[in-house]
Design a protein around this motif. Structure first.
Motif, PDB file in Angstrom:
ATOM      1  N   ASP A  65      54.238  42.536  36.404  1.00  0.00           N
ATOM      2  CA  ASP A  65      54.330  41.624  37.552  1.00  0.00           C
ATOM      3  C   ASP A  65      53.383  40.444  37.392  1.00  0.00           C
ATOM      4  O   ASP A  65      53.738  39.299  37.697  1.00  0.00           O
ATOM      5  N   TRP A  66      52.168  40.717  36.911  1.00  0.00           N
ATOM      6  CA  TRP A  66      51.214  39.626  36.711  1.00  0.00           C
ATOM      7  C   TRP A  66      51.716  38.662  35.639  1.00  0.00           C
ATOM      8  O   TRP A  66      51.555  37.441  35.769  1.00  0.00           O
ATOM      9  N   ILE A  67      52.345  39.198  34.604  1.00  0.00           N
ATOM     10  CA  ILE A  67      52.861  38.340  33.532  1.00  0.00           C
ATOM     11  C   ILE A  67      54.007  37.472  34.046  1.00  0.00           C
ATOM     12  O   ILE A  67      54.163  36.315  33.627  1.00  0.00           O
ATOM     13  N   ARG A  68      54.808  37.988  34.966  1.00  0.00           N
ATOM     14  CA  ARG A  68      55.863  37.167  35.576  1.00  0.00           C
ATOM     15  C   ARG A  68      55.263  35.974  36.314  1.00  0.00           C
ATOM     16  O   ARG A  68      55.779  34.852  36.231  1.00  0.00           O
ATOM     17  N   VAL A  69      54.177  36.207  37.036  1.00  0.00           N
ATOM     18  CA  VAL A  69      53.522  35.105  37.749  1.00  0.00           C
ATOM     19  C   VAL A  69      52.953  34.094  36.751  1.00  0.00           C
ATOM     20  O   VAL A  69      53.078  32.877  36.935  1.00  0.00           O
ATOM     21  N   VAL A  70      52.341  34.599  35.681  1.00  0.00           N
ATOM     22  CA  VAL A  70      51.796  33.711  34.646  1.00  0.00           C
ATOM     23  C   VAL A  70      52.898  32.856  34.035  1.00  0.00           C
ATOM     24  O   VAL A  70      52.718  31.654  33.791  1.00  0.00           O
ATOM     25  N   ALA A  71      54.065  33.468  33.788  1.00  0.00           N
ATOM     26  CA  ALA A  71      55.187  32.712  33.217  1.00  0.00           C
ATOM     27  C   ALA A  71      55.606  31.574  34.146  1.00  0.00           C
ATOM     28  O   ALA A  71      55.915  30.463  33.691  1.00  0.00           O
ATOM     29  N   TYR A 125      40.354  25.284  34.453  1.00  0.00           N
ATOM     30  CA  TYR A 125      41.348  25.946  35.297  1.00  0.00           C
ATOM     31  C   TYR A 125      40.804  27.199  35.976  1.00  0.00           C
ATOM     32  O   TYR A 125      41.562  27.996  36.529  1.00  0.00           O
ATOM     33  N   ALA A 126      39.485  27.365  35.954  1.00  0.00           N
ATOM     34  CA  ALA A 126      38.868  28.551  36.545  1.00  0.00           C
ATOM     35  C   ALA A 126      38.962  28.516  38.067  1.00  0.00           C
ATOM     36  O   ALA A 126      39.023  27.455  38.689  1.00  0.00           O
ATOM     37  N   GLY A 127      38.974  29.710  38.661  1.00  0.00           N
ATOM     38  CA  GLY A 127      39.016  29.823  40.115  1.00  0.00           C
ATOM     39  C   GLY A 127      39.121  31.285  40.513  1.00  0.00           C
ATOM     40  O   GLY A 127      39.126  32.177  39.660  1.00  0.00           O
ATOM     41  N   TYR A 128      39.213  31.537  41.794  1.00  0.00           N
ATOM     42  CA  TYR A 128      39.259  32.906  42.300  1.00  0.00           C
ATOM     43  C   TYR A 128      40.703  33.407  42.388  1.00  0.00           C
ATOM     44  O   TYR A 128      41.593  32.693  42.846  1.00  0.00           O
ATOM     45  N   SER A 129      40.902  34.648  41.931  1.00  0.00           N
ATOM     46  CA  SER A 129      42.220  35.272  41.993  1.00  0.00           C
ATOM     47  C   SER A 129      42.048  36.772  41.763  1.00  0.00           C
ATOM     48  O   SER A 129      40.932  37.273  41.619  1.00  0.00           O
ATOM     49  N   HIS A 130      43.162  37.476  41.714  1.00  0.00           N
ATOM     50  CA  HIS A 130      43.140  38.902  41.396  1.00  0.00           C
ATOM     51  C   HIS A 130      42.835  39.060  39.901  1.00  0.00           C
ATOM     52  O   HIS A 130      43.340  38.293  39.080  1.00  0.00           O
ATOM     53  N   PRO A 131      42.006  40.042  39.502  1.00  0.00           N
ATOM     54  CA  PRO A 131      41.684  40.194  38.077  1.00  0.00           C
ATOM     55  C   PRO A 131      42.905  40.417  37.197  1.00  0.00           C
ATOM     56  O   PRO A 131      42.901  40.049  36.012  1.00  0.00           O
ATOM     57  N   GLY A 132      43.963  41.006  37.763  1.00  0.00           N
ATOM     58  CA  GLY A 132      45.180  41.206  36.980  1.00  0.00           C
ATOM     59  C   GLY A 132      45.772  39.904  36.482  1.00  0.00           C
ATOM     60  O   GLY A 132      46.366  39.850  35.398  1.00  0.00           O
ATOM     61  N   MET A 133      45.597  38.826  37.260  1.00  0.00           N
ATOM     62  CA  MET A 133      46.096  37.521  36.844  1.00  0.00           C
ATOM     63  C   MET A 133      45.388  37.041  35.583  1.00  0.00           C
ATOM     64  O   MET A 133      46.012  36.530  34.647  1.00  0.00           O
ATOM     65  N   ASP A 134      44.069  37.199  35.541  1.00  0.00           N
ATOM     66  CA  ASP A 134      43.292  36.723  34.397  1.00  0.00           C
ATOM     67  C   ASP A 134      43.607  37.550  33.153  1.00  0.00           C
ATOM     68  O   ASP A 134      43.692  37.017  32.042  1.00  0.00           O
ATOM     69  N   LEU A 135      43.780  38.849  33.339  1.00  0.00           N
ATOM     70  CA  LEU A 135      44.150  39.702  32.208  1.00  0.00           C
ATOM     71  C   LEU A 135      45.527  39.326  31.671  1.00  0.00           C
ATOM     72  O   LEU A 135      45.735  39.237  30.456  1.00  0.00           O
ATOM     73  N   ALA A 136      46.475  39.099  32.571  1.00  0.00           N
ATOM     74  CA  ALA A 136      47.821  38.720  32.137  1.00  0.00           C
ATOM     75  C   ALA A 136      47.806  37.381  31.410  1.00  0.00           C
ATOM     76  O   ALA A 136      48.474  37.211  30.379  1.00  0.00           O
ATOM     77  N   VAL A 144      42.427  47.542  36.422  1.00  0.00           N
ATOM     78  CA  VAL A 144      43.776  46.977  36.396  1.00  0.00           C
ATOM     79  C   VAL A 144      44.642  47.935  35.588  1.00  0.00           C
ATOM     80  O   VAL A 144      44.322  48.257  34.439  1.00  0.00           O
ATOM     81  N   LEU A 145      45.738  48.407  36.180  1.00  0.00           N
ATOM     82  CA  LEU A 145      46.584  49.410  35.547  1.00  0.00           C
ATOM     83  C   LEU A 145      47.665  48.760  34.690  1.00  0.00           C
ATOM     84  O   LEU A 145      48.151  47.666  34.997  1.00  0.00           O
ATOM     85  N   ARG A 146      48.059  49.468  33.636  1.00  0.00           N
ATOM     86  CA  ARG A 146      49.066  48.942  32.708  1.00  0.00           C
ATOM     87  C   ARG A 146      50.396  48.685  33.418  1.00  0.00           C
ATOM     88  O   ARG A 146      51.067  47.684  33.149  1.00  0.00           O
ATOM     89  N   GLU A 147      50.770  49.573  34.342  1.00  0.00           N
ATOM     90  CA  GLU A 147      52.061  49.403  35.018  1.00  0.00           C
ATOM     91  C   GLU A 147      52.076  48.186  35.946  1.00  0.00           C
ATOM     92  O   GLU A 147      53.150  47.730  36.359  1.00  0.00           O
ATOM     93  N   GLU A 148      50.908  47.657  36.294  1.00  0.00           N
ATOM     94  CA  GLU A 148      50.844  46.457  37.134  1.00  0.00           C
ATOM     95  C   GLU A 148      51.049  45.181  36.325  1.00  0.00           C
ATOM     96  O   GLU A 148      51.412  44.141  36.880  1.00  0.00           O
TER      97      GLU A 148
END
Length: 283
Positions: A247-253, A201-212, A240-244
């Protein structure tokens, strides 16, 4: 051993004899441990390999040939197990067997989380040549595949996806880095060198997505999340900031919800095919 590609063993040595153990059956792949048969005195010297056969690539909007190319690239960069043999026609990869997954190699949960952060930072430095498909496009492809099985469910999910327009815009902003998108502790090994597996499932995205995704995959708590971010930001080019993160976790969900709906549909279809083999249907 039902389903095992026995023909591939000829590429591991003409005179060797092998014991085959089924160690994982998932929708994206099946995996077997192959161990050379040796006498008791020689058992410690027995060769071991993992045989993986990719499957359902089309349903999950993934090219199995592209995954094989990526696995070779990762191995060449020293971040994955050595690739011994591949067959693009049969979507089969044979790797060296590696041991010491992260959960066993390190006793401290803090040390494990720090190693996850190191793994993410190193992954995000990679630059493989692969199709750059955005999260929005990936989800649309999932819905297109789901519509084959359940058009109504696919349409409901398309409406949900449309409501995430602003968050997808964030996903598509710079920086864009190479992401694993499935980094559980089970996929990280210390041999003692860091090795990472399962790149389907690897690919290019914002690093916040991978952290989430890593936070969700490993069910990390507040202090562990803080440790992950601090350790990652010490190593990574892009912070990647904690306050961001919410939103990334919402996308992951959302990604997980769409993916699991597709998985459920494909599983039901596969189960029905097993219960009603072609010979019976034609009888």
């Amino acid at each position: 051993m039902q389903g095992f590609p026995w023909w591939c063993l000829e590429h591991l040595g003409e005179d060797a004899k092998w014991a085959v153990e089924d160690i994982g059956a998932h929708l994206s792949n099946r995996t077997w441990l192959v161990t050379e048969k040796k006498s008791c005195a020689m058992r410690a010297a027995a060769q071991k390999y993992l045989v993986k056969q990719l499957q359902h690539g089309e349903e999950f909007a993934r090219s199995n040939k592209a995954v094989i190319t990526l696995e070779r690239y990762i191995a060449e960069k020293g971040l994955g197990p050595r690739v011994v043999f591949v067959s693009e026609d049969h979507s089969v990869i044979i790797y060296e067997h590696i041991e010491q997954p992260l959960a066993i190699a390190l006793e401290s949960q803090t040390a494990r989380v720090e190693k996850l952060a190191e793994a993410l930072a190193r992954i995000h430095q990679l630059t493989p040549e692969t199709n750059r498909i955005g999260v929005r496009q990936q989800l649309e492809q999932y819905c297109h595949a789901l519509a084959y099985y359940n058009e109504q469910e696919a349409e409901r999910l398309r409406e949900d996806i449309a409501s995430y327009h602003d968050l997808f815009a964030q996903c598509e902003q710079q920086p864009q880095v190479f992401c694993h998108n499935d980094l559980s502790m089970d996929h990280v090994f210390l041999t003692p060198d860091l090795k990472i597996i399962d790149w389907e499932y690897a690919g290019y995205s914002h690093p916040g997505m991978d952290l989430a995704m890593t936070v969700v995959m490993n069910d990390l708590y507040d202090e562990e999340i803080a440790c992950l971010l601090d350790s990652y930001n010490e190593r990574a080019e892009h912070r990647v900031l904690r306050e961001e993160l919410p939103d990334w976790i919402r996308v992951v969900a959302l990604i997980n919800r769409v993916w699991f709906k597709l998985q459920e549909a494909v599983t039901q279809e596969a189960t029905a095919d097993e219960e009603n083999p072609v010979d019976e249907l034609l009888a």
